[in-house]
Design an enzyme around this catalytic site. Structure first.
Site, PDB file in Angstrom:
ATOM      1  CB  SER A  44      -0.870   0.000   1.251  1.00  0.00           C
ATOM      2  OG  SER A  44      -0.043   0.016   2.394  1.00  0.00           O
ATOM      3  CD  GLU A  87       7.554  -0.634  -8.202  1.00  0.00           C
ATOM      4  OE1 GLU A  87       6.680  -0.098  -8.892  1.00  0.00           O
ATOM      5  OE2 GLU A  87       8.741  -0.250  -8.211  1.00  0.00           O
ATOM      6  CB  CYS A  92      -0.920  -3.187  -8.212  1.00  0.00           C
ATOM      7  SG  CYS A  92      -0.053  -4.293  -9.302  1.00  0.00           S
ATOM      8  CD  GLU A 145      -4.933   0.526  -4.408  1.00  0.00           C
ATOM      9  OE1 GLU A 145      -4.558  -0.290  -5.253  1.00  0.00           O
ATOM     10  OE2 GLU A 145      -4.329   0.704  -3.330  1.00  0.00           O
TER      11      GLU A 145
HETATM   12  P1  NAP Z   1       0.419  -3.408   2.927  1.00  0.00           P
HETATM   13  O1  NAP Z   1      -0.646  -3.339   3.926  1.00  0.00           O
HETATM   14  O2  NAP Z   1       1.140  -2.158   2.620  1.00  0.00           O
HETATM   15  O3  NAP Z   1       1.432  -4.532   3.446  1.00  0.00           O
HETATM   16  C1  NAP Z   1       2.607  -4.925   2.731  1.00  0.00           C
HETATM   17  C2  NAP Z   1       3.694  -5.309   3.743  1.00  0.00           C
HETATM   18  O4  NAP Z   1       4.224  -4.135   4.324  1.00  0.00           O
HETATM   19  C3  NAP Z   1       3.202  -6.157   4.876  1.00  0.00           C
HETATM   20  O5  NAP Z   1       4.205  -7.111   5.155  1.00  0.00           O
HETATM   21  C4  NAP Z   1       3.022  -5.177   6.000  1.00  0.00           C
HETATM   22  O6  NAP Z   1       3.251  -5.750   7.259  1.00  0.00           O
HETATM   23  C5  NAP Z   1       4.132  -4.184   5.726  1.00  0.00           C
HETATM   24  N1  NAP Z   1       3.804  -2.843   6.214  1.00  0.00           N
HETATM   25  C6  NAP Z   1       2.685  -2.140   5.957  1.00  0.00           C
HETATM   26  N2  NAP Z   1       2.750  -0.937   6.541  1.00  0.00           N
HETATM   27  C7  NAP Z   1       3.940  -0.882   7.181  1.00  0.00           C
HETATM   28  C8  NAP Z   1       4.591   0.114   7.978  1.00  0.00           C
HETATM   29  N3  NAP Z   1       4.028   1.274   8.236  1.00  0.00           N
HETATM   30  N4  NAP Z   1       5.808  -0.177   8.469  1.00  0.00           N
HETATM   31  C9  NAP Z   1       6.386  -1.356   8.225  1.00  0.00           C
HETATM   32  N5  NAP Z   1       5.821  -2.329   7.493  1.00  0.00           N
HETATM   33  C10 NAP Z   1       4.617  -2.103   6.970  1.00  0.00           C
HETATM   34  O7  NAP Z   1      -0.126  -3.919   1.530  1.00  0.00           O
HETATM   35  P2  NAP Z   1      -0.974  -5.224   1.209  1.00  0.00           P
HETATM   36  O8  NAP Z   1      -2.337  -5.074   1.798  1.00  0.00           O
HETATM   37  O9  NAP Z   1      -0.187  -6.401   1.552  1.00  0.00           O
HETATM   38  O10 NAP Z   1      -1.131  -5.142  -0.392  1.00  0.00           O
HETATM   39  C11 NAP Z   1      -2.164  -4.430  -1.039  1.00  0.00           C
HETATM   40  C12 NAP Z   1      -1.648  -3.156  -1.689  1.00  0.00           C
HETATM   41  O11 NAP Z   1      -0.509  -3.461  -2.501  1.00  0.00           O
HETATM   42  C13 NAP Z   1      -2.616  -2.466  -2.624  1.00  0.00           C
HETATM   43  O12 NAP Z   1      -2.596  -1.095  -2.377  1.00  0.00           O
HETATM   44  C14 NAP Z   1      -2.074  -2.766  -4.013  1.00  0.00           C
HETATM   45  O13 NAP Z   1      -2.420  -1.836  -4.998  1.00  0.00           O
HETATM   46  C15 NAP Z   1      -0.608  -2.805  -3.749  1.00  0.00           C
HETATM   47  N6  NAP Z   1       0.144  -3.586  -4.736  1.00  0.00           N
HETATM   48  C16 NAP Z   1       1.021  -2.938  -5.570  1.00  0.00           C
HETATM   49  C17 NAP Z   1       1.727  -3.654  -6.537  1.00  0.00           C
HETATM   50  C18 NAP Z   1       2.696  -2.956  -7.458  1.00  0.00           C
HETATM   51  O14 NAP Z   1       3.469  -3.612  -8.118  1.00  0.00           O
HETATM   52  N7  NAP Z   1       2.693  -1.658  -7.525  1.00  0.00           N
HETATM   53  C19 NAP Z   1       1.548  -5.026  -6.651  1.00  0.00           C
HETATM   54  C20 NAP Z   1       0.662  -5.662  -5.785  1.00  0.00           C
HETATM   55  C21 NAP Z   1      -0.025  -4.917  -4.831  1.00  0.00           C
HETATM   56  P3  NAP Z   1       2.025  -6.173   8.169  1.00  0.00           P
HETATM   57  O15 NAP Z   1       1.046  -6.879   7.301  1.00  0.00           O
HETATM   58  O16 NAP Z   1       2.666  -7.035   9.189  1.00  0.00           O
HETATM   59  O17 NAP Z   1       1.451  -4.921   8.735  1.00  0.00           O
END
Ligand code: NAP
Length: 530
Positions: A241, A264, A301, A392
């Site tokens: 995210s 990303e 994404c 988003e």
């Molecule tokens: P997320 O909530 O950001 O989590 C991703 C990872 O980052 C998790 O391991 C999470 O740990 C960690 N994390 C989140 N916030 C953090 C912080 N403040 N400090 C340290 N670590 C942190 O994302 P998600 O729900 O897994 O994935 C969905 C998002 O990914 C959507 O917004 C989607 O659009 C995006 N995405 C982008 C791409 C691309 O290539 N651009 C591809 C796929 C998905 P915890 O879960 O332990 O909190």
């Protein structure tokens, strides 16, 4: 076999007392395995080992790194059904998707193996000395790309294989010569552990140094934060995210020694549908877009979260058809209750805006953890005035913006945040008549799709997966394809270095037979006289 432990180099370790389980959204219950979160001591051991391993691994020939990467791919395939079943039980995604993603993951590993073993990717450049140049002699200068150091990789929830433990970030960092510590995604700790075991098996088989790879469990953000701040860590790859990516980016920038974070992140992927296409291809477009918006419960994404058109009968008819089509689609399971909760909350934020109208909303009862699709609409002016509508909504959601005219549509595009993709739909004539729309879109996105859908990212050299912030933290790099290796390297020059001390890539005799820029000519021949 699942141990629930951390893989710290070749050692299993579980010193901590914070444990957690993953969740099966289809069965709506926790899975049985218990995972132990890594402690600060374990993080330190993993980072120290990664730093020691890096000094050995970085000097290994590309052919040896290629053996390692291919062995990882082989070991992942040997996990066979156990991996597929684990993937499905932790995501609710179907078996076909799991197998497809495994194919992509293995394909990426093999592509980086080929790149590493061929070797020209280091962009060797050689300017030989001109001792009799006047007024000053020209020195011998030789430059190539060298790896940054121990790299931390965060995987995304929605790609437990291709953007996770042995996904694109890990494969490209290992190919570059970096050691890797993965911060395992808590939602697919079992899939992560199986893949980590395959990587370490491959590391042992191919004689890799202990610590070239570690996999750390975590159920919250602390482990990731500590890793990003660890002085021995030199780069970070993140997929997730905007909130998470930005937090890690800021943390890395505040270190005494700031390091790059290649994040990303989310995107709403605007789709512009030009007037003639709306009239001529209404039904086909409505069907195709209903499929794209709801694909994988919208958890991509590249999901088309924003559709832009010019107000009028054609757009209204298209909206009606799209609403009909989208409601015909059976809802599917989201990855986790927390992701569904975030989807519902972001949907409600949008619905609470007075300018928003509902165009199509699935209202029948669904199973637990299933997401109901929603299509909304708003006029161009309101969209321009309300930034909340630009966010988003991760899930089967899209918004149609009805613009007054093409000028307002261009204004809307210009006011968007950076995006991974933009899509242009129109016939040949109208596409050529709207170069201004194309140019506006080009400024905001990393890739433009003509007459297609943004979902589906082909893994190949000419793919760009990234874009202006916040699609990614550095729009100069792609996260997909072999050029993603460039995130993990820096240029390094040798001046007047004795030939025998140079790395093989820069030696006169060119023992690797790679392509190099020698005195501004691309060639793979050796340098005869020095
Ligand atoms: P997320 O909530 O950001 O989590 C991703 C990872 O980052 C998790 O391991 C999470 O740990 C960690 N994390 C989140 N916030 C953090 C912080 N403040 N400090 C340290 N670590 C942190 O994302 P998600 O729900 O897994 O994935 C969905 C998002 O990914 C959507 O917004 C989607 O659009 C995006 N995405 C982008 C791409 C691309 O290539 N651009 C591809 C796929 C998905 P915890 O879960 O332990 O909190």
């Amino acid at each position: 076999m699942i141990t629930g432990e951390n893989y710290i180099g070749n050692q299993l370790s579980s010193l901590g007392n914070k444990t957690y389980k993953t969740f099966n959204p289809q069965l709506n219950r926790e899975n049985s395995f218990v995972y132990t979160e890594a402690t600060i001591e374990e993080i330190n051991v993993a980072a120290n080992l990664a730093a020691i391993a890096f000094n050995v691994y970085k000097t290994m020939p590309g052919a040896k790194k290629a053996l390692f990467l291919n062995a990882i791919a082989d070991e992942i395939m040997k996990l066979d059904d156990a991996l597929i079943q684990m993937y499905c039980s932790e995501t609710g995604l179907p078996e076909g998707r799991a197998k497809g993603e495994r194919g992509r993951t293995v394909g990426q590993l093999r592509a980086f193996a080929t790149l590493a073993s061929e070797g020209s990717w280091v962009e060797a450049a050689i300017d030989t000395a001109v001792p009799d140049r006047t007024p000053a002699p020209k020195p011998d200068l030789r430059k190539m790309l060298v790896p940054l150091g121990p790299t931390v990789v965060f995987g995304a929830s929605n790609f437990p294989l291709a953007y996770a433990t042995a996904g694109g970030d890990t494969a490209s960092a290992l190919a570059a010569g970096c050691s890797v510590i993965v911060k395992s995604h808590p939602m697919h700790a079992g899939t992560g552990e199986l893949v980590a075991s395959a990587i370490l098996k491959a590391a042992r088989q191919t004689g890799m140094p202990n610590g070239v790879f570690s996999n750390l469990n975590s159920s919250g953000i602390e482990v990731g934060e500590m890793l990003v701040q660890h002085p021995l860590v030199k780069a970070v790859g993140f997929t997730g995210s905007i909130k998470g990516g930005r937090a890690l980016y800021d943390l890395a920038a505040k270190r005494p020694e700031p390091i790059p974070v290649f994040a990303e992140m989310g995107s709403i992927n605007p789709v512009v549908i030009l007037p003639n296409a709306l009239v001529k291809r209404k039904e086909e477009l409505a069907q195709t877009y209903a499929g794209s918006i709801t694909l994988g419960a919208g958890q991509f994404c590249t999901n088309p979260g924003l559709l832009l058109g010019v107000k009028g009968e054609a757009l209204t008819n298209f909206m009606d058809s799209l609403s009909e089509e989208i409601l015909k689609i059976e809802p599917s399971s989201m990855l986790h209750p927390a992701i569904l909760e975030a989807y519902e909350s972001k949907k409600n934020n949008i619905l609470n805006q007075s300018q928003i109208e509902v165009s199509g909303q699935y209202e029948l009862d669904v199973q637990p953890n299933y997401a109901r699709q929603l299509l909304t609409t708003v006029d161009g002016r309101s969209f321009l005035e309300n930034k909340l509508l630009h966010q988003e909504v991760f899930g089967p959601f899209s918004m149609i913006v009805q613009c007054e005219d093409i000028n307002q549509l261009i204004q809307v595009i210009k006011n968007l945040d950076g995006q991974l993709t933009g899509t242009l739909i129109g016939d040949k004539l109208e596409l050529s008549e709207h170069v201004d729309v194309f140019e506006a879109l080009k400024n905001r996105v990393g890739r433009i799709i003509f007459n297609g859908v943004p979902t589906g990212v082909e893994v190949c050299t000419s793919m760009n997966h990234g874009g202006p912030y916040p699609a990614s933290t550095d729009s100069r790099f792609t996260a997909v394809g072999i050029h993603s290796i460039k995130r993990w390297v820096r240029p390094f020059s040798y001046q007047n270095c004795p030939n025998e001390l140079l790395p093989d890539a820069l030696k006169n005799e060119n023992p690797l037979g790679i392509y190099r820029l020698v005195n501004n000519h691309q060639t793979n021949i050796k340098i005869e006289s020095v």
